[in-house]
Scaffold this motif. Structure first.
Motif, PDB file in Angstrom:
ATOM      1  N   PRO A 199       0.800  -1.236   0.000  1.00 27.97           N
ATOM      2  CA  PRO A 199       0.000   0.000   0.000  1.00 27.97           C
ATOM      3  C   PRO A 199       0.827   1.279   0.000  1.00 27.97           C
ATOM      4  CG  PRO A 199      -0.938  -1.601   1.517  1.00 27.97           C
ATOM      5  CD  PRO A 199       0.369  -2.183   1.049  1.00 27.97           C
ATOM      6  N   ILE A 200       2.130   1.175   0.335  1.00 28.21           N
ATOM      7  CA  ILE A 200       2.953   2.395   0.350  1.00 28.21           C
ATOM      8  C   ILE A 200       3.076   2.972  -1.069  1.00 28.21           C
ATOM      9  CG2 ILE A 200       5.365   1.690  -0.045  1.00 28.21           C
ATOM     10  CD1 ILE A 200       6.091   3.019   2.631  1.00 28.21           C
ATOM     11  N   LEU A 201       2.789   2.171  -2.087  1.00 23.92           N
ATOM     12  CA  LEU A 201       2.861   2.649  -3.481  1.00 23.92           C
ATOM     13  C   LEU A 201       1.539   3.266  -3.952  1.00 23.92           C
ATOM     14  CD1 LEU A 201       4.939  -0.150  -5.297  1.00 23.92           C
ATOM     15  CD2 LEU A 201       5.738   1.893  -4.101  1.00 23.92           C
ATOM     16  N   ASP A 202       0.528   3.316  -3.082  1.00 28.39           N
ATOM     17  CA  ASP A 202      -0.789   3.835  -3.493  1.00 28.39           C
ATOM     18  C   ASP A 202      -0.717   5.220  -4.146  1.00 28.39           C
ATOM     19  OD1 ASP A 202      -1.926   1.513  -2.670  1.00 28.39           O
ATOM     20  OD2 ASP A 202      -2.867   2.322  -0.856  1.00 28.39           O
ATOM     21  N   PRO A 203       0.126   6.151  -3.650  1.00 27.68           N
ATOM     22  CA  PRO A 203       0.189   7.463  -4.312  1.00 27.68           C
ATOM     23  C   PRO A 203       0.615   7.366  -5.778  1.00 27.68           C
ATOM     24  CG  PRO A 203       1.225   7.562  -2.145  1.00 27.68           C
ATOM     25  CD  PRO A 203       0.923   6.126  -2.418  1.00 27.68           C
ATOM     26  N   ALA A 206      -2.437   6.206  -7.689  1.00 29.22           N
ATOM     27  CA  ALA A 206      -3.367   7.338  -7.838  1.00 29.22           C
ATOM     28  C   ALA A 206      -2.879   8.260  -8.952  1.00 29.22           C
ATOM     29  CB  ALA A 206      -3.485   8.095  -6.515  1.00 29.22           C
ATOM     30  N   PHE A 207      -1.561   8.492  -9.001  1.00 19.02           N
ATOM     31  CA  PHE A 207      -0.967   9.370 -10.020  1.00 19.02           C
ATOM     32  C   PHE A 207      -1.184   8.801 -11.422  1.00 19.02           C
ATOM     33  CE2 PHE A 207       2.739  11.151 -12.365  1.00 19.02           C
ATOM     34  CZ  PHE A 207       2.454  12.496 -12.183  1.00 19.02           C
ATOM     35  N   ALA A 208      -1.280   7.456 -11.501  1.00 17.43           N
ATOM     36  CA  ALA A 208      -1.536   6.800 -12.804  1.00 17.43           C
ATOM     37  C   ALA A 208      -3.028   6.636 -13.028  1.00 17.43           C
ATOM     38  CB  ALA A 208      -0.823   5.460 -12.860  1.00 17.43           C
ATOM     39  N   GLY A 209      -3.840   7.458 -12.367  1.00 14.85           N
ATOM     40  CA  GLY A 209      -5.287   7.438 -12.553  1.00 14.85           C
ATOM     41  C   GLY A 209      -5.942   6.174 -12.021  1.00 14.85           C
ATOM     42  N   GLY A 210      -5.298   5.549 -11.028  1.00 13.04           N
ATOM     43  CA  GLY A 210      -5.879   4.344 -10.421  1.00 13.04           C
ATOM     44  C   GLY A 210      -5.516   3.069 -11.175  1.00 13.04           C
ATOM     45  N   ASP A 211      -4.710   3.197 -12.230  1.00 16.27           N
ATOM     46  CA  ASP A 211      -4.329   2.026 -13.035  1.00 16.27           C
ATOM     47  C   ASP A 211      -3.065   1.405 -12.425  1.00 16.27           C
ATOM     48  OD1 ASP A 211      -3.352   0.245 -14.936  1.00 16.27           O
ATOM     49  OD2 ASP A 211      -4.012   1.472 -16.628  1.00 16.27           O
ATOM     50  N   GLU A 212      -3.265   0.339 -11.644  1.00 15.68           N
ATOM     51  CA  GLU A 212      -2.154  -0.257 -10.898  1.00 15.68           C
ATOM     52  C   GLU A 212      -1.073  -0.811 -11.831  1.00 15.68           C
ATOM     53  OE1 GLU A 212      -2.504  -2.503  -6.859  1.00 15.68           O
ATOM     54  OE2 GLU A 212      -2.497  -4.015  -8.430  1.00 15.68           O
ATOM     55  N   ALA A 213      -1.502  -1.523 -12.869  1.00 17.71           N
ATOM     56  CA  ALA A 213      -0.527  -2.124 -13.792  1.00 17.71           C
ATOM     57  C   ALA A 213       0.335  -1.038 -14.447  1.00 17.71           C
ATOM     58  CB  ALA A 213      -1.247  -2.947 -14.848  1.00 17.71           C
ATOM     59  N   LYS A 214      -0.318   0.062 -14.832  1.00 15.51           N
ATOM     60  CA  LYS A 214       0.414   1.163 -15.472  1.00 15.51           C
ATOM     61  C   LYS A 214       1.419   1.783 -14.486  1.00 15.51           C
ATOM     62  CE  LYS A 214      -0.839   5.483 -17.801  1.00 15.51           C
ATOM     63  NZ  LYS A 214      -2.042   6.273 -18.109  1.00 15.51           N
ATOM     64  N   ALA A 215       0.983   1.964 -13.249  1.00 15.40           N
ATOM     65  CA  ALA A 215       1.871   2.539 -12.232  1.00 15.40           C
ATOM     66  C   ALA A 215       3.072   1.630 -12.009  1.00 15.40           C
ATOM     67  CB  ALA A 215       1.102   2.732 -10.922  1.00 15.40           C
ATOM     68  N   HIS A 216       2.828   0.329 -11.897  1.00 13.04           N
ATOM     69  CA  HIS A 216       3.938  -0.604 -11.644  1.00 13.04           C
ATOM     70  C   HIS A 216       4.885  -0.643 -12.842  1.00 13.04           C
ATOM     71  CE1 HIS A 216       1.479  -2.952  -8.395  1.00 13.04           C
ATOM     72  NE2 HIS A 216       1.773  -1.718  -8.049  1.00 13.04           N
TER      73      HIS A 216
END
Ligand code: NAD
Length: 263
Positions: A199-203, A206-216
């Motif tokens: 969960p520490i990566l949640d920001p 959020a910055f990737a518009g809620g798209d977890e795969a894109k953020a990772h």
């Protein structure tokens, strides 16, 4: 306390921030490898539930405690309760920590800076101070402080986080040398993970518009192994440093970063 076989059989381990992504994984792997556990977190209900889950597989192996790592009074209470319930303490994992927003130097505030220092840095000193009398009674013992790659390499907007994690890195070496000089078989080492899925990566999500795969995927771009980490990538390192397999390793830093800082 019931002793079970495994790489950390008989080890009595206190983990802070154990309700979080990394702490949970450490707790599960250490329990499977035979350790008994004191699981502490600001969220006392969550660590009590985690202890119940672990005890369903391994009876009487885990205990949960509500614990604010910034409070010295809490440390005194929790360490005493854990040592009573586990019949001593042989490993301390200072894991609790926060990330925080990206803020450049001119925008930083004293309140945010001090909060980060209290949770990420001062807590590590309090943990070592109050656990050491118990660790001395349970040698060979081990202190494992969770720093970050951010304690070894800086990034814009991460001044407070960089500073706290660098402090944990150096403080760990001081404690390691003090223990060695005193003739105690108590080792102290720091672990430096890169981005790990918690969960520490949640920001970032959020910055990737809620798209977890894109953020990772974005976070993985600078990592030679081309992925971010799983909590178990860190948990297995904790098992190793908690065990006597690492008995000649003290005062060092273990990077878990897919090769990032090798570049
Ligand atoms: N996940 C990563 O990408 C990453 C990378 C490098 C370092 N780390 C470090 O790993 C450690 C664990 O992080 P995580 O990824 O599991 O994060 P997380 O947010 O999933 O878990 C952190 C836990 O710490 C607890 N906590 C926060 N403040 C506390 C306080 N005052 N007292 C007690 N508990 C408190 C939270 O309740 C939470 O359960 C942190 O020190 C973090 O800085 C994480």
């Amino acid at each position: 306390m019931i002793t079970r076989p495994g790489r950390v059989a008989g080890k009595r381990v206190l983990i802070t921030g154990a309700a979080g992504g990394l702490g949970r994984s450490m707790a599960r792997r250490l329990a499977e490898e035979g350790a008994s556990l004191a699981l502490t977190d600001l969220d006392g209900g969550a660590v009590a539930a985690l202890a119940r889950e672990i005890n369903a597989d391994h009876p009487e192996q885990a205990f949960g405690y509500a614990h604010d790592v910034t409070s010295e009074a809490d440390w005194v209470r929790v360490v005493a309760d854990a040592a009573r319930d586990l019949d001593g303490l042989s490993v301390l994992v200072n894991n609790a920590g926060i990330g925080g927003d990206l803020v450049w130097a001119e925008q930083d505030t004293v309140d945010a800076w001090r909060r980060m220092q209290a949770i990420n840095q001062e807590s590590v000193m309090l943990g070592c101070k109050h656990a050491l009398p118990h660790l001395r009674e349970a040698q060979p013992a081990s202190i494992i402080n969770i720093s970050s790659v951010a304690g070894l390499a800086a990034a814009p907007g991460m001044g407070a986080y960089n500073a706290t994690k660098a402090a944990v890195w150096m403080y760990t070496k001081t404690v390691a040398l003090e223990c060695a000089k005193a003739g105690w078989d108590i080792r102290a080492n720091s672990i430096h993970p890169v981005f790990i899925k918690t969960p520490i990566l949640d920001p970032f999500v959020a910055f990737a518009g809620g798209d977890e795969a894109k953020a990772h995927e974005r976070l993985a771009r600078g990592i030679p192994l081309k992925r971010i980490g799983e909590p178990d990538d860190v948990a297995w390192a904790v098992v190793y440093l908690a065990s006597d397999e690492s008995r000649f390793i003290t005062g060092t830093e273990l990077k878990i970063d897919g090769g990032m800082l090798a570049q």
